[in-house]
Motif scaffolding. Sequence first.
Motif, PDB file in Angstrom:
ATOM      1  N   GLY A   7      -6.595  -9.193 -30.499  1.00  0.00           N
ATOM      2  CA  GLY A   7      -5.911 -10.176 -29.661  1.00  0.00           C
ATOM      3  C   GLY A   7      -6.737 -11.398 -29.330  1.00  0.00           C
ATOM      4  N   LYS A   8      -8.050 -11.372 -29.572  1.00  0.00           N
ATOM      5  CA  LYS A   8      -8.857 -12.546 -29.236  1.00  0.00           C
ATOM      6  C   LYS A   8      -8.433 -13.763 -30.066  1.00  0.00           C
ATOM      7  CE  LYS A   8     -13.376 -14.380 -28.463  1.00  0.00           C
ATOM      8  NZ  LYS A   8     -14.736 -14.467 -28.933  1.00  0.00           N
ATOM      9  N   VAL A   9      -8.254 -13.539 -31.357  1.00  0.00           N
ATOM     10  CA  VAL A   9      -7.739 -14.601 -32.242  1.00  0.00           C
ATOM     11  C   VAL A   9      -6.284 -14.330 -32.594  1.00  0.00           C
ATOM     12  CG1 VAL A   9      -7.943 -15.606 -34.557  1.00  0.00           C
ATOM     13  CG2 VAL A   9     -10.002 -15.143 -33.222  1.00  0.00           C
ATOM     14  N   GLY A  10      -5.985 -13.084 -32.843  1.00  0.00           N
ATOM     15  CA  GLY A  10      -4.625 -12.711 -33.232  1.00  0.00           C
ATOM     16  C   GLY A  10      -4.435 -11.210 -33.139  1.00  0.00           C
ATOM     17  N   VAL A  11      -3.254 -10.780 -33.483  1.00  0.00           N
ATOM     18  CA  VAL A  11      -2.975  -9.338 -33.536  1.00  0.00           C
ATOM     19  C   VAL A  11      -2.387  -9.030 -34.915  1.00  0.00           C
ATOM     20  CG1 VAL A  11      -2.620  -8.898 -31.075  1.00  0.00           C
ATOM     21  CG2 VAL A  11      -0.718  -9.720 -32.461  1.00  0.00           C
ATOM     22  N   GLY A  12      -2.556  -7.788 -35.317  1.00  0.00           N
ATOM     23  CA  GLY A  12      -1.967  -7.390 -36.602  1.00  0.00           C
ATOM     24  C   GLY A  12      -2.880  -7.633 -37.779  1.00  0.00           C
ATOM     25  N   GLY A  13      -3.845  -8.534 -37.634  1.00  0.00           N
ATOM     26  CA  GLY A  13      -4.802  -8.774 -38.706  1.00  0.00           C
ATOM     27  C   GLY A  13      -4.240  -9.614 -39.837  1.00  0.00           C
ATOM     28  N   CYS A  14      -5.072  -9.831 -40.849  1.00  0.00           N
ATOM     29  CA  CYS A  14      -4.652 -10.577 -42.031  1.00  0.00           C
ATOM     30  C   CYS A  14      -3.593  -9.741 -42.760  1.00  0.00           C
ATOM     31  CB  CYS A  14      -5.848 -10.828 -42.947  1.00  0.00           C
ATOM     32  SG  CYS A  14      -7.225 -11.583 -42.070  1.00  0.00           S
ATOM     33  N   THR A  15      -2.653 -10.412 -43.373  1.00  0.00           N
ATOM     34  CA  THR A  15      -1.476  -9.694 -43.882  1.00  0.00           C
ATOM     35  C   THR A  15      -1.808  -8.708 -45.011  1.00  0.00           C
ATOM     36  OG1 THR A  15      -1.019 -11.522 -45.390  1.00  0.00           O
ATOM     37  CG2 THR A  15       0.145 -11.544 -43.275  1.00  0.00           C
ATOM     38  N   TYR A  16      -2.957  -8.903 -45.671  1.00  0.00           N
ATOM     39  CA  TYR A  16      -3.326  -8.036 -46.805  1.00  0.00           C
ATOM     40  C   TYR A  16      -4.287  -6.922 -46.412  1.00  0.00           C
ATOM     41  CZ  TYR A  16      -7.363 -11.000 -46.273  1.00  0.00           C
ATOM     42  OH  TYR A  16      -8.417 -11.665 -45.720  1.00  0.00           O
ATOM     43  N   CYS A  17      -4.696  -6.883 -45.139  1.00  0.00           N
ATOM     44  CA  CYS A  17      -5.855  -6.065 -44.749  1.00  0.00           C
ATOM     45  C   CYS A  17      -5.490  -4.639 -44.366  1.00  0.00           C
ATOM     46  CB  CYS A  17      -6.575  -6.734 -43.583  1.00  0.00           C
ATOM     47  SG  CYS A  17      -7.888  -5.714 -42.878  1.00  0.00           S
ATOM     48  N   ASN A  18      -6.178  -3.721 -45.013  1.00  0.00           N
ATOM     49  CA  ASN A  18      -6.208  -2.329 -44.574  1.00  0.00           C
ATOM     50  C   ASN A  18      -7.648  -1.894 -44.756  1.00  0.00           C
ATOM     51  OD1 ASN A  18      -6.260   0.427 -44.388  1.00  0.00           O
ATOM     52  ND2 ASN A  18      -4.295   0.742 -45.395  1.00  0.00           N
ATOM     53  N   ASN A  19      -8.381  -1.809 -43.645  1.00  0.00           N
ATOM     54  CA  ASN A  19      -9.830  -1.587 -43.749  1.00  0.00           C
ATOM     55  C   ASN A  19     -10.209  -0.238 -44.346  1.00  0.00           C
ATOM     56  OD1 ASN A  19     -12.283  -3.261 -41.979  1.00  0.00           O
ATOM     57  ND2 ASN A  19     -10.338  -4.164 -42.482  1.00  0.00           N
ATOM     58  N   GLN A  20      -9.259   0.670 -44.473  1.00  0.00           N
ATOM     59  CA  GLN A  20      -9.595   1.945 -45.131  1.00  0.00           C
ATOM     60  C   GLN A  20     -10.027   1.721 -46.573  1.00  0.00           C
ATOM     61  OE1 GLN A  20      -6.553   5.031 -44.941  1.00  0.00           O
ATOM     62  NE2 GLN A  20      -5.737   3.980 -43.149  1.00  0.00           N
ATOM     63  N   THR A  21      -9.643   0.563 -47.131  1.00  0.00           N
ATOM     64  CA  THR A  21      -9.949   0.325 -48.540  1.00  0.00           C
ATOM     65  C   THR A  21     -11.436   0.097 -48.782  1.00  0.00           C
ATOM     66  OG1 THR A  21      -9.511  -2.023 -48.277  1.00  0.00           O
ATOM     67  CG2 THR A  21      -7.705  -0.672 -49.112  1.00  0.00           C
ATOM     68  N   PHE A  22     -12.209  -0.265 -47.761  1.00  0.00           N
ATOM     69  CA  PHE A  22     -13.630  -0.476 -48.052  1.00  0.00           C
ATOM     70  C   PHE A  22     -14.566   0.424 -47.277  1.00  0.00           C
ATOM     71  CE2 PHE A  22     -13.831  -3.197 -44.380  1.00  0.00           C
ATOM     72  CZ  PHE A  22     -12.894  -4.210 -44.497  1.00  0.00           C
ATOM     73  N   ASN A  23     -14.132   1.647 -47.067  1.00  0.00           N
ATOM     74  CA  ASN A  23     -15.034   2.600 -46.440  1.00  0.00           C
ATOM     75  C   ASN A  23     -15.328   3.785 -47.353  1.00  0.00           C
ATOM     76  OD1 ASN A  23     -15.728   1.514 -44.030  1.00  0.00           O
ATOM     77  ND2 ASN A  23     -14.045   2.427 -42.895  1.00  0.00           N
ATOM     78  N   PRO A  24     -16.497   3.806 -47.992  1.00  0.00           N
ATOM     79  CA  PRO A  24     -16.859   4.994 -48.757  1.00  0.00           C
ATOM     80  C   PRO A  24     -16.958   6.223 -47.834  1.00  0.00           C
ATOM     81  CG  PRO A  24     -18.422   3.191 -49.120  1.00  0.00           C
ATOM     82  CD  PRO A  24     -17.519   2.766 -48.014  1.00  0.00           C
ATOM     83  N   ASP A  25     -16.946   7.425 -48.433  1.00  0.00           N
ATOM     84  CA  ASP A  25     -16.946   8.662 -47.627  1.00  0.00           C
ATOM     85  C   ASP A  25     -18.141   8.770 -46.688  1.00  0.00           C
ATOM     86  OD1 ASP A  25     -14.624   9.430 -48.725  1.00  0.00           O
ATOM     87  OD2 ASP A  25     -15.510  10.806 -50.188  1.00  0.00           O
ATOM     88  N   TYR A  26     -19.323   8.298 -47.164  1.00  0.00           N
ATOM     89  CA  TYR A  26     -20.524   8.460 -46.337  1.00  0.00           C
ATOM     90  C   TYR A  26     -20.553   7.474 -45.175  1.00  0.00           C
ATOM     91  CZ  TYR A  26     -22.294   4.465 -49.043  1.00  0.00           C
ATOM     92  OH  TYR A  26     -22.445   3.230 -49.624  1.00  0.00           O
TER      93      TYR A  26
END
Length: 308
Positions: free
Chosen positions: A36-55
């Motif tokens: 909410g500081k800049v916006g809500v919902g994030g960038c329309t393409y973003c799902n941060n699960q895509t860049f988290n390796p298992d470790y």
Amino acid sequence: MSLPYNDYSTRLREILGTRIQKISINAGFTCPNRDGKVGVGGCTYCNNQTFNPDYCQQDKSVTQQIAEGIAFFRKKHDEQKHLAYFQAYTNTYGDIAHLIDLYEEALSYPGIIGLVIGTRPDCINKELLDYLQELSGKCYVMVEYGVESTCDETLKAINRGHDFATAQRAIRATAQRGIHTAAHLILGLPGEDRTTLLSHAHQLSELPLTTIKLHQLQLIKGTVMAQQFATHPDQFRLFSVDEYIDLCIDFLELLHPNISVERFTSQSPPHLLIAPDWKVKNHEFVVKLQRRMIARNTSQGRLYLYKS
Ligand code: SF4
């Protein structure tokens, strides 16, 4: 064999004198475009699960994530040093004392010889740059900015919450202090035709960047863009591998030869990816691109226009 483009990993090895592996860290940050500081919902393409390796999970300490990351990569290459890569979300978004504690925890781990900090261009300030400038006198420091497009209309449409001028200011302020500076760019955002896509190469060439990272547009489950694609697929232009290789080469021809290129593609986990499903790994893509550049008898910067 010398490569037809300015390859970042080659350059990094020259600078640091050894093979380098980045270790991703999720330090539990959030993002001002989500809270909410800049916006809500994030960038329309973003799902941060895509860049988290298992470790790399935020319930583990920075030290634990580094230990597990190094152990994971040691199976492949024993003789290498590491950079701690603060990757997930916005890694300069927080109280400065807390940020410094996290960065220094990473740097205190044996074999970590520097930091790479991923962030948004509207999330950097003088105090932090002062600290990073001093730090970069002692170890390798790179700040990676999500630029994504140089076109304000696109940035608005994807709900980035900042314009290109903000990215220009952040990149210049960072590089002026002698800190290595990188930009992410997504090639293929909706509304961008070939002329716009190639204009990004001109715009980025004017900036004091160390390196760029290119990514093809990927449609990821659970994102706003996935819903937009489901209802208006005609508004999207997804490239085949061959088309994207030629687009990257056209882009490289226009790019300043001093800017190195770290990557051309990203690979989201298959269970999250909607399209395009190329089934081509990043290293396989790079081999295809190099062969095509040789076949086209071209190289990075071939069409770059030096300004007097
Ligand atoms: S892409 Fe980055 S800036 Fe955008 S919502 Fe995701 S974490 Fe935030």
